[in-house]
Design an enzyme around this catalytic site. Sequence first.
Site, PDB file in Angstrom:
ATOM      1  N   TYR A  87       0.844  -1.207   0.000  1.00  0.00           N
ATOM      2  CA  TYR A  87       0.000   0.000   0.000  1.00  0.00           C
ATOM      3  C   TYR A  87       0.876   1.253   0.000  1.00  0.00           C
ATOM      4  CZ  TYR A  87      -3.706  -3.224   1.294  1.00  0.00           C
ATOM      5  OH  TYR A  87      -4.594  -4.253   1.315  1.00  0.00           O
ATOM      6  N   ASN A 103     -13.611  -0.836  -4.465  1.00  0.00           N
ATOM      7  CA  ASN A 103     -13.517  -1.631  -5.688  1.00  0.00           C
ATOM      8  C   ASN A 103     -13.100  -3.054  -5.365  1.00  0.00           C
ATOM      9  OD1 ASN A 103     -14.168   0.539  -7.165  1.00  0.00           O
ATOM     10  ND2 ASN A 103     -12.174   0.880  -8.022  1.00  0.00           N
ATOM     11  N   CYS A 115      -6.718  -6.052  -6.858  1.00  0.00           N
ATOM     12  CA  CYS A 115      -6.426  -5.660  -5.474  1.00  0.00           C
ATOM     13  C   CYS A 115      -5.777  -6.801  -4.703  1.00  0.00           C
ATOM     14  CB  CYS A 115      -7.703  -5.232  -4.762  1.00  0.00           C
ATOM     15  SG  CYS A 115      -9.161  -5.236  -5.779  1.00  0.00           S
ATOM     16  N   HIS A 116      -5.893  -8.002  -5.222  1.00  0.00           N
ATOM     17  CA  HIS A 116      -5.312  -9.141  -4.500  1.00  0.00           C
ATOM     18  C   HIS A 116      -3.781  -9.101  -4.558  1.00  0.00           C
ATOM     19  CE1 HIS A 116      -5.585 -10.519  -8.703  1.00  0.00           C
ATOM     20  NE2 HIS A 116      -4.507 -11.211  -8.416  1.00  0.00           N
ATOM     21  N   GLU A 167      -0.621 -17.566  -8.591  1.00  0.00           N
ATOM     22  CA  GLU A 167       0.142 -16.750  -9.539  1.00  0.00           C
ATOM     23  C   GLU A 167       1.642 -16.966  -9.407  1.00  0.00           C
ATOM     24  OE1 GLU A 167      -0.994 -12.709  -9.325  1.00  0.00           O
ATOM     25  OE2 GLU A 167      -2.929 -13.064 -10.259  1.00  0.00           O
TER      26      GLU A 167
END
Length: 106
Positions: free
Chosen positions: A28, A51, A59-60, A88
């Site tokens: 962040y 969102n 956002c993940h 991922e």
Amino acid sequence: MMVTMSSEFYEKIYTILRKVPKGKVVTYGQLARLAGSPRAARAVGTCMRNNPDAPRTPCHRVVASNGSMHGYSGGDGIPTKIKMLREEGVQFKGGRVDLKISQWQP
DNA sequence: ATTTTGACTTAAG
DNA sequence: GCTTAAGCCAAAA
């Protein structure tokens, strides 16, 4: 083109987050810093909450500065977020992300 | 317009 | 290394 003054840094956050490649994560504070407000890490979180897992805003891939995560408004929340990152190719370490190898570097 | 809350970060114990 | 406290930005009440 006219400048959207209010959510100006919000658009920057989305743009930067969109540039983050798969398998990499960003904090962040880093997002806030790239957006022009190094102290607006909290505001970034507020923006993400509004969102959810929008296809345009991964956002993940946003985690805390220490590699752990604070929250996620999609799926089961934290567990889903971890699962997605793991899929991922993000390496986890005791429930925390290895920022040494998985943090995105612009 | 003021107060409270929140998906944060850094410093200190 | 983990817990507690204080500081900062923006949105919601």
